[in-house]
Scaffold this active site. Structure first.
Site, PDB file in Angstrom:
ATOM      1  N   HIS A 152      -3.583  -5.079   0.247  1.00  0.00           N
ATOM      2  CA  HIS A 152      -2.943  -5.629   1.452  1.00  0.00           C
ATOM      3  C   HIS A 152      -3.006  -7.157   1.431  1.00  0.00           C
ATOM      4  O   HIS A 152      -3.990  -7.735   1.907  1.00  0.00           O
ATOM      5  CB  HIS A 152      -3.686  -5.154   2.705  1.00  0.00           C
ATOM      6  CG  HIS A 152      -3.551  -3.705   2.982  1.00  0.00           C
ATOM      7  ND1 HIS A 152      -2.722  -3.212   3.952  1.00  0.00           N
ATOM      8  CD2 HIS A 152      -4.150  -2.627   2.416  1.00  0.00           C
ATOM      9  CE1 HIS A 152      -2.803  -1.890   3.983  1.00  0.00           C
ATOM     10  NE2 HIS A 152      -3.668  -1.513   3.059  1.00  0.00           N
ATOM     11  N   GLU A 171      -1.529  -9.169   3.282  1.00  0.00           N
ATOM     12  CA  GLU A 171      -1.412  -9.738   4.641  1.00  0.00           C
ATOM     13  C   GLU A 171      -2.755 -10.118   5.261  1.00  0.00           C
ATOM     14  O   GLU A 171      -2.813 -10.974   6.132  1.00  0.00           O
ATOM     15  CB  GLU A 171      -0.651  -8.777   5.565  1.00  0.00           C
ATOM     16  CG  GLU A 171      -1.371  -7.500   5.987  1.00  0.00           C
ATOM     17  CD  GLU A 171      -1.239  -6.348   5.002  1.00  0.00           C
ATOM     18  OE1 GLU A 171      -0.933  -6.597   3.810  1.00  0.00           O
ATOM     19  OE2 GLU A 171      -1.466  -5.185   5.413  1.00  0.00           O
ATOM     20  N   CYS A 192       0.840  -1.205   0.000  1.00  0.00           N
ATOM     21  CA  CYS A 192       0.000   0.000   0.000  1.00  0.00           C
ATOM     22  C   CYS A 192       0.876   1.256   0.000  1.00  0.00           C
ATOM     23  O   CYS A 192       1.501   1.535  -1.009  1.00  0.00           O
ATOM     24  CB  CYS A 192      -1.000  -0.044   1.144  1.00  0.00           C
ATOM     25  SG  CYS A 192      -2.488   0.881   0.734  1.00  0.00           S
TER      26      CYS A 192
HETATM   27  N1  GLN Z   1      -2.119   6.650   2.696  1.00  0.00           N
HETATM   28  C1  GLN Z   1      -2.182   5.882   1.499  1.00  0.00           C
HETATM   29  C2  GLN Z   1      -3.540   6.013   0.826  1.00  0.00           C
HETATM   30  O1  GLN Z   1      -4.520   6.371   1.445  1.00  0.00           O
HETATM   31  C3  GLN Z   1      -1.846   4.417   1.767  1.00  0.00           C
HETATM   32  C4  GLN Z   1      -2.811   3.733   2.672  1.00  0.00           C
HETATM   33  C5  GLN Z   1      -2.281   2.445   3.238  1.00  0.00           C
HETATM   34  O2  GLN Z   1      -1.067   2.202   3.274  1.00  0.00           O
HETATM   35  N2  GLN Z   1      -3.168   1.610   3.763  1.00  0.00           N
HETATM   36  O3  GLN Z   1      -3.644   5.754  -0.341  1.00  0.00           O
END
Ligand code: GLN
EC number: 6.3.4.2
Length: 542
Positions: A512, A514, A386
């Site tokens: 994600h 995970e 992310c």
């Molecule tokens: N802050 C980033 C976004 O909103 C990444 C979010 C995250 O790592 N879950 O796109």
């Protein structure tokens, strides 16, 4: 599902918080599943936030995201990792959510002029939420974990709702498991049962008699002590279980099984226990965790490094992937705020792999970009998740494409190279809660990519939690210089996975992975990343 109506298990906690109710609940679910029952677990949280999506990870640890896009308590991650049963919005309910529903109904006039009160209106809503999962007609047993500690002001309506439900459903249809702590007093060399007695008394004052007690302790408990607890707390002696610290949480189901936990539960619920549980695969998995052939060092670069719970799903994914690769992954939590060009070699130089973690906001971002730069230029296996993937894109733009001010508009709204930008549908949204791109979306993997090789299938569904995206306007520049879109959403065309094919192993995912790694199905990208880190370590030795 084999029962016509589900049975209910409630799990409460006393004496202290953080005793591991989530792990106990997940373990019981795993054992009942091994006995052939369809089980689900839900968590009721007494705080007033609508969900933990708006909480700082330092408050309650990681925010876990379900397939259907609920932002939930990290215990739901344990439930899924132990049982492989997917959870949903209905599996995590907070006081805030309960009050929100009741207040909405009140505004619509649904209460027909009555005074709206904690009992019965709030407790009715709690009972409705507990039974909501039954409507799916999928589950024989619904386990409900009540967050917090018995005696807390906030837990009272939940405890009262459980009392009413136990009465309404009948004693053979519910079981109450209470988890407490038996502290050891070093000065007198004694284990003390009094806090447990008091905590059971607190339950009794609220009309609840536990059926099973699970005693957390730092050492094994004598049968005398257990008999004493049984006597003082009106519980059968065989229903007093101990839960001592074990080397891995995945052993807790086995520890419970050795004390006949699921048998006692089945007896209490009047359920037959035809099938002997097959725990062979779990045992084999634990053997692998306990006897690794080697240890490798992987850095987790993030800004919430003081509290490992903030990255719970990532650290557990490494446990799963380590078992597959016959190795123990030693995770080094490296604070990105403390990384700069002068010390990156010292902090990350000895690592077999570098993972840059998810996150929000600008704090620590330059350290993350520095970590990416180090991994990319030194050929160290790299995994960005992310925000970690977004940092990889920014680093490449700045240092390879020479877009010196490249940034995400989350940190630098006025950059002339917004390589990471707000999604179109996010523009104009001001509310913070539940408004991100959340839950599972499809991603199609490109032929020849390492991601495709890891998954072994070209269409995958992975969970998201973010507002910003790779800005596809710049994709031709990236592709021309060696960073490829390895995974793309087949419907929207959004770039979900980036790779540098020339690099040993350099993958970033906008989603994600995970959240989907379980004991039964370790996540393919974590497995491949750890394999790459092992291979890299071997090469370094030569
Ligand atoms: N802050 C980033 C976004 O909103 C990444 C979010 C995250 O790592 N879950 O796109």
């Amino acid at each position: 599902m084999k029962l016509s109506k589900p049975k209910y298990i409630f799990v409460t906690g006393g004496v202290a918080s953080s005793l591991g109710k989530g792990i106990i609940s997940a373990s019981i679910a795993r054992l009942l599943q091994a006995r052939g029952y369809a089980v689900t677990i839900q968590k009721l949280d007494p705080y007033i936030n609508i969900d933990p999506g708006t909480l700082n990870p330092y408050e309650h640890g990681e925010c876990y995201v379900t397939e259907d896009g609920a932002e939930t308590d990290l215990d739901l991650g344990h439930y899924e990792r132990f049982t492989s049963i997917t959870t949903s919005h209905a599996n995590n309910v907070t006081t805030g959510r309960i009050y929100q529903s009741v207040i909405e109904k009140e505004r619509q006039g649904d209460y027909l002029g009555k005074t709206v009160q904690v009992v019965p209106h709030i407790t009715d809503e709690i009972k409705r939420r507990i039974q909501l999962l039954a409507q799916r007609k999928e589950f024989d047993i619904i386990i409900t974990e009540i967050g917090g500690t018995v005696g807390d002001i906030e837990s009272l309506p939940f405890i009262e709702a459980v009392r009413q439900l136990r009465y309404q459903l009948g004693s053979r249809n519910t079981a109450l498991i209470h988890l407490t702590l038996i502290p050891y007093l070093a000065a007198s060399g004694e284990l003390k049962t009094k806090p447990t007695q008091h905590s059971v008394k607190a339950l009794l004052e609220n009309g609840l008699q536990p059926d099973i007690l699970v005693l957390r302790a730092d050492r094994p408990l004598s049968s005398d002590l257990k008999r004493k607890v049984a006597l003082f707390c009106n519980v059968d002696a065989n229903a007093v279980m101990e839960s001592v610290d074990v080397p891995t949480i995945y052993e807790v189901p086995l520890m419970m099984h050795s004390q006949h936990m699921e048998q006692v539960v089945l007896d209490k619920l009047d359920l037959p226990s035809e099938q002997e549980p097959d725990l062979g695969s779990l045992k084999a998995f634990i053997e692998k965790i306990k006897n690794p052939k080697r240890t490798i060092d992987i850095a987790l670069v993030g800004k919430y490094t003081e509290l490992p719970d903030a990255y719970k799903s990532i650290s557990e994914s490494f446990v799963h992937a380590g078992a597959v690769n016959d190795c123990k992954v030693k995770l080094h939590y490296v604070n990105s705020e403390k990384i700069d060009a002068s010390n990156v070699e010292e902090k990350l130089g000895k690592m077999a792999g570098i993972l840059v973690a998810p996150g929000f906001g600008s704090r620590g971002i330059e350290g993350k970009i520095e970590a990416v730069h180090f991994a990319r230029t030194k050929g160290i296996p790299f995994f960005g998740i992310c925000l970690g993937m977004q940092c990889a894109v920014i680093e490449f733009a700045r240092n390879v494409l020479n877009f010196k001010d490249a940034a995400s508009t989350e940190m630098e709204p006025s950059t002339t190279h917004p390589v990471i930008d707000l999604m179109e549908e996010q523009k104009g949204i001001v509310a913070k809660g539940g408004t991100m791109r959340l839950g599972a979306y499809p991603c199609s993997l490109q032929p020849g990519s390492k991601a495709l090789a890891a998954y072994g299938t070209n269409l995958v569904y992975e969970r998201h939690r973010h507002r910003y995206e790779f800005n596809s306007e710049f994709l031709p520049d990236f592709e021309a210089h060696g960073m490829k879109a390895a995974g793309v959403n087949p419907e929207s065309g959004l770039v979900e996975v980036i790779e540098i094919p020339e690099h040993r192993w350099f993958i970033g995912t906008q989603y994600h992975p995970e959240y989907k790694s379980t004991v039964k199905k370790p996540h393919p990208l974590f497995v491949a990343f750890v394999a790459a880190a092992v291979a890299y370590t071997e090469e370094q030795k030569k």
